[in-house]
Design a protein around this motif. Structure first.
Motif, PDB file in Angstrom:
ATOM      1  N   ASP A  56      38.690 -41.971 -60.552  1.00 51.35           N
ATOM      2  CA  ASP A  56      38.336 -42.765 -59.382  1.00 51.35           C
ATOM      3  C   ASP A  56      38.385 -41.920 -58.110  1.00 51.35           C
ATOM      4  O   ASP A  56      38.673 -40.722 -58.136  1.00 51.35           O
ATOM      5  N   PHE A  84      40.409 -41.694 -55.738  1.00 48.12           N
ATOM      6  CA  PHE A  84      41.692 -41.216 -55.223  1.00 48.12           C
ATOM      7  C   PHE A  84      42.252 -40.035 -56.012  1.00 48.12           C
ATOM      8  O   PHE A  84      43.335 -39.540 -55.680  1.00 48.12           O
ATOM      9  N   THR A 101      48.564 -41.471 -53.189  1.00 48.41           N
ATOM     10  CA  THR A 101      47.639 -42.047 -52.206  1.00 48.41           C
ATOM     11  C   THR A 101      48.436 -42.854 -51.181  1.00 48.41           C
ATOM     12  O   THR A 101      49.161 -43.782 -51.544  1.00 48.41           O
ATOM     13  N   LEU A 109      49.121 -45.544 -48.520  1.00 49.41           N
ATOM     14  CA  LEU A 109      48.589 -46.838 -48.122  1.00 49.41           C
ATOM     15  C   LEU A 109      49.104 -47.297 -46.765  1.00 49.41           C
ATOM     16  O   LEU A 109      48.713 -48.361 -46.280  1.00 49.41           O
ATOM     17  N   THR A 160      48.160 -55.815 -49.437  1.00 51.67           N
ATOM     18  CA  THR A 160      46.929 -55.034 -49.549  1.00 51.67           C
ATOM     19  C   THR A 160      46.425 -55.091 -50.985  1.00 51.67           C
ATOM     20  O   THR A 160      47.216 -55.278 -51.921  1.00 51.67           O
ATOM     21  N   THR A 161      45.138 -54.930 -51.156  1.00 48.27           N
ATOM     22  CA  THR A 161      44.526 -54.897 -52.486  1.00 48.27           C
ATOM     23  C   THR A 161      43.482 -53.794 -52.522  1.00 48.27           C
ATOM     24  O   THR A 161      42.684 -53.650 -51.582  1.00 48.27           O
ATOM     25  N   ILE A 162      43.507 -53.012 -53.610  1.00 47.75           N
ATOM     26  CA  ILE A 162      42.534 -51.942 -53.805  1.00 47.75           C
ATOM     27  C   ILE A 162      41.880 -52.170 -55.159  1.00 47.75           C
ATOM     28  O   ILE A 162      42.566 -52.270 -56.186  1.00 47.75           O
ATOM     29  N   LEU A 170      39.656 -49.156 -59.446  1.00 43.47           N
ATOM     30  CA  LEU A 170      40.473 -48.005 -59.794  1.00 43.47           C
ATOM     31  C   LEU A 170      40.355 -47.736 -61.290  1.00 43.47           C
ATOM     32  O   LEU A 170      40.078 -48.652 -62.076  1.00 43.47           O
ATOM     33  N   TYR A 195      50.856 -44.183 -55.751  1.00 45.80           N
ATOM     34  CA  TYR A 195      50.533 -44.697 -54.427  1.00 45.80           C
ATOM     35  C   TYR A 195      51.853 -44.828 -53.648  1.00 45.80           C
ATOM     36  O   TYR A 195      52.896 -45.130 -54.231  1.00 45.80           O
ATOM     37  N   SER A 202      42.756 -53.199 -60.644  1.00 41.59           N
ATOM     38  CA  SER A 202      42.976 -53.427 -59.217  1.00 41.59           C
ATOM     39  C   SER A 202      44.471 -53.386 -58.926  1.00 41.59           C
ATOM     40  O   SER A 202      45.277 -53.866 -59.727  1.00 41.59           O
ATOM     41  N   SER A 237      47.380 -54.554 -56.281  1.00 38.13           N
ATOM     42  CA  SER A 237      47.679 -55.436 -55.154  1.00 38.13           C
ATOM     43  C   SER A 237      49.165 -55.381 -54.836  1.00 38.13           C
ATOM     44  O   SER A 237      50.008 -55.295 -55.738  1.00 38.13           O
TER      45      SER A 237
END
Length: 557
Positions: free
Chosen positions: A420, A422, A432, A434, A440-442, A445, A455, A517, A519
Motif C-alpha cells: 500500500d 504507506f 506511519t 497519524l 480517524t479511519t484509513i 490498506l 502506525y 481499514s 480505525s
C-alpha cells in the motif's frame, strides 16, 4: 534450560514478585526478591515416560508465545556486550573451539528443528552492539533478533548449562534470550552436545516449560545427545502454534504435483518478473511445482529463484524442466540456510511450457519452511496488454521422466497483493505518523505476505482508545515499544492525554491481506489492565540493562 546428571538446564521468566528455584536433588523456593518479575534457573526431578502425549507430563506450556509466529527472528550477539550474567564472549570461545560457521549451524539446526514441527517460521538476522534487554520492541526490533543468543561464564556455577527467558512479555526485549554458560565443556556429538542443549533452550524461547518426562527434550536435566524432538516436545510446540499448514496454493489443491502446478503464465505475459509469495514446504521431502508458458516476448537467458532469505530457515533446491521433462538447470547450497537458490538458463522458447520444482537442498530440518518463487526474463515485454497463448499439454514430472497429461481443473494462478501507499512502515522507527487524534479511519490498506504495518499517534484526550482492523491481528504498544493490548481484529487501552501509542497490524498466519481499514476511536470508559513490568523511566538504556543483569546475578547467587 536443560540440566544434566549434576548439570542443569533452566528457564528464566518474569513472574510477579517472586522467584522459584528448582534444583536437581529436589524442590526449593527462594526467598522473595524485589527484582523484576522473572524466574531464575528451573531444575526439576525426572519422572517416568508416559505412552501418550499428555499436557502436564509429556509437555508443559509456559503460557507465553510469540505474537507473530510467521516471523520469529534470532541473532547471535557480538562479543563484548553486557549479557545476563556477564560479558558476552560466545563468538571467540566457540570459534576457537569448533571453528567459525560450525557452531552457528548447530544453533540454526536446533531452531530449524522446532520450525519443522510447528506452524512458525524462524529467520536469522544481524545483531548489533547492544546490551541484553535493551529497551525496545518486544518483537520485531530492527537492531537484533527476537531471540538473542549469547554466552558468558556463570561464576562458581558448575550445575547450569544454560538459561533462557520465555517469550514476551519479559523485561523489555529480554523475551526469548538465551545465555549459554561458557564455563561448561561443550562439544558436538558428545557430552555436552551443543545442539542438544540449544534445542532445549530454544524450546523455552518459543514458550515450552520443563516437563517431568525424562524422554523429552524439554526435561530439566541433560540426558545425553539427542537427534531431534520426541512426541511430547512436538505435541507441546503444536499446542502453542499448531502443526505446519499447507500454503494457500496447496490448500486449493495446486502445486502438489506437476499435473496440477501453480501457474505463473498470466503474470509473465505482462511483466518481466513474476513472484509467487507465501509458498511453503511443510515436511521433509516435500516438492512444490510451478509452471508457466513462455510469453511471446521471451528470448535469451532467464532465471528462476527460490528465495528463503529473510523468510524462514529453509535451504531451497530449485530445478527447472522443459515440457519434455529435460532438466534445464538447478541450484542449491546445502551448506547454507535461509538462503536463495538461483537457477540460470541460457535460452527460452516463446509459447513453450516450463516447469519448476522446489524442494529442500538437504534431507533434514533445513528442508522445511516458507519461501517465494520468482521467474525473471532477460527481456521486458514490448506491450502492456496481455498476450494470449495456448499452452502445451501439462507435463507430470515425478521422480522419473515427466509424462504428458492434461491437468485436471484450472491451473492455480496466485493473487499478488501489492504494497500500500504507506510502505515501508514495517518497523516502529518507520511507523506511519497519524498525529494527535481522538478518531480517524484509513481505508485501502494491504498486507503483503509476511508484512507487518506500524502506525503511531498521540492521544488527543484522555480515555479508552479502540483500534480496529478487521481481518488482522492488532497490537497496541506504548511509547517504549511495550505491548499493552492485543486482539483479533481490534484492541483497546487506556491512554492519558498527549500520550504516544503505536499500532502494529499483521495477518494471523503471515499470509497477505488484500484490503483492510484501520480505525481509531476514543470513549470515556476506562479499562482495567493487568500489572506489567515497566523499566524505570529514570534509567538510561544502558543503566536499565545493567540493572537487569545485576538483578539476575543477585537472584542466582
Amino acid at each position: 534450560m536443560l540440566g544434566l546428571p549434576m548439570r542443569a538446564l533452566g528457564e528464566r521468566s518474569w513472574k510477579t514478585y517472586k522467584e522459584v528455584v528448582r534444583r536437581v536433588r529436589g524442590w526449593g523456593e527462594a526467598k522473595l526478591q524485589r527484582v523484576p518479575r522473572r524466574w531464575p534457573s528451573a531444575l526439576e526431578v525426572l519422572e517416568v515416560r508416559a505412552l501418550m502425549a499428555t499436557e502436564g507430563y509429556d509437555y508443559v506450556l509456559s503460557g507465553a508465545s510469540w505474537a507473530n509466529p510467521s516471523r520469529i527472528t534470532y541473532s547471535i550477539a557480538p562479543d563484548g556486550v553486557q549479557w545476563i550474567s556477564g560479558t558476552n564472549g560466545i563468538n571467540s570461545a566457540f570459534n576457537a573451539k569448533f571453528g567459525a560457521g560450525v557452531w552457528q549451524r548447530e544453533i540454526a539446526r536446533a531452531l530449524a528443528t522446532w520450525q519443522a514441527s510447528a506452524n512458525i517460521n524462524i529467520v536469522p538476522v544481524l545483531d548489533g552492539a547492544y546490551p541484553e534487554n535493551m529497551p525496545g520492541a518486544q518483537q520485531g526490533d530492527s537492531r537484533f533478533g527476537d531471540i538473542r543468543i549469547g554466552g558468558d561464564v556463570l561464576v562458581n556455577d558448575t550445575q547450569t548449562l544454560a538459561q533462557t527467558y520465555y517469550p514476551p512479555p519479559m523485561g523489555s526485549t529480554a523475551g526469548g534470550d538465551v545465555e549459554i554458560n561458557l564455563g561448561m565443556s561443550y562439544s558436538i556429538g558428545t557430552q555436552y552436545d551443543l545442539y542438544s542443549v540449544v534445542l532445549h533452550e530454544t524450546g523455552h524461547a518459543l514458550g515450552l516449560a520443563h516437563t517431568p518426562n525424562d524422554q523429552e527434550v524439554m526435561r530439566p536435566v541433560y540426558g545425553g545427545e539427542v537427534g531431534g524432538l520426541d512426541d511430547g516436545d512436538i505435541a507441546g510446540i503444536q499446542a502453542i502454534y499448531g502443526a505446519r499448514k499447507l500454503d494457500v496454493y496447496q490448500n486449493a489443491g495446486y502445486g502438489l504435483s506437476a499435473a496440477k502446478p501453480i501457474d505463473l503464465s498470466p503474470a509473465v505475459q505482462t511483466t518481466q518478473t513474476s513472484t509467487a509469495y507465501g509458498a511453503s514446504l511443510t515436511a521433509i521431502g516435500d516438492v512444490e511445482w510451478f509452471s508457466f508458458v513462455a510469453p511471446s516476448y521471451a528470448s535469451g537467458s532467464w532465471q528462476v529463484i527460490a528465495s528463503a532469505s529473510n523468510v524462514s530457515m529453509l535451504s531451497p533446491l530449485v530445478k527447472v524442466f522443459d515440457e519434455n521433462g529435460t532438466l534445464l538447470g538447478q541450484a542449491s547450497d546445502a551448506s547454507k540456510w535461509s538462503n536463495d537458490a538461483k537457477a540460470s538458463m541460457g535460452s527460452i522458447v516463446a509459447g513453450h511450457r516450463y516447469y519448476v520444482a522446489v524442494t529442500g537442498a538437504t534431507r533434514d530440518v533445513f528442508s522445511v519452511g516458507a519461501y517465494s518463487l520468482t521467474v525473471s526474463m532477460s527481456k521486458a515485454p514490448q506491450v502492456s496488454t496481455p498476450v494470449t497463448s495456448t499452452p502445451s499439454p501439462v507435463v507430470t514430472s515425478p521422480t522419473t521422466t515427466p509424462v504428458t497429461s492434461t491437468p485436471s481443473g484450472p491451473i492455480y494462478t496466485p493473487v499478488v497483493v501489492s504494497a500500500d501507499r504507506f510502505e515501508s512502515n514495517n518497523t516502529t522507527s518507520r511507523a506511519t505518523k497519524l498525529g494527535k487524534t481522538v478518531s480517524t479511519t484509513i481505508a485501502s490498506l494491504t498486507l503483503t505476505t509476511g508484512d507487518v504495518d506500524y502506525y503511531s499517534f498521540q492521544a488527543g484526550a484522555a480515555g479508552v482508545y479502540q483500534v480496529s482492523a478487521p481481518g488482522t491481528v492488532v497490537q497496541i504498544l506504548n511509547g517504549r515499544g511495550r505491548v499493552v493490548a492485543q486482539g483479533s481484529g481490534s484492541a483497546r487501552t487506556n491512554a492519558p492525554r498527549n500520550s504516544s501509542l503505536i499500532v502494529r497490524i499483521q495477518s494471523s498466519d503471515g499470509s497477505s491481506v488484500a484490503s483492510y481499514s484501520l480505525s481509531i476511536s476514543k470513549s470515556a470508559t476506562t479499562v482495567r489492565r493487568t500489572a506489567r513490568q515497566e523499566a524505570s523511566p529514570a534509567l538510561t538504556a544502558r543503566a536499565a540493562a545493567d540493572a537487569w543483569a545485576l538483578a539476575l546475578r543477585s537472584a542466582t547467587a
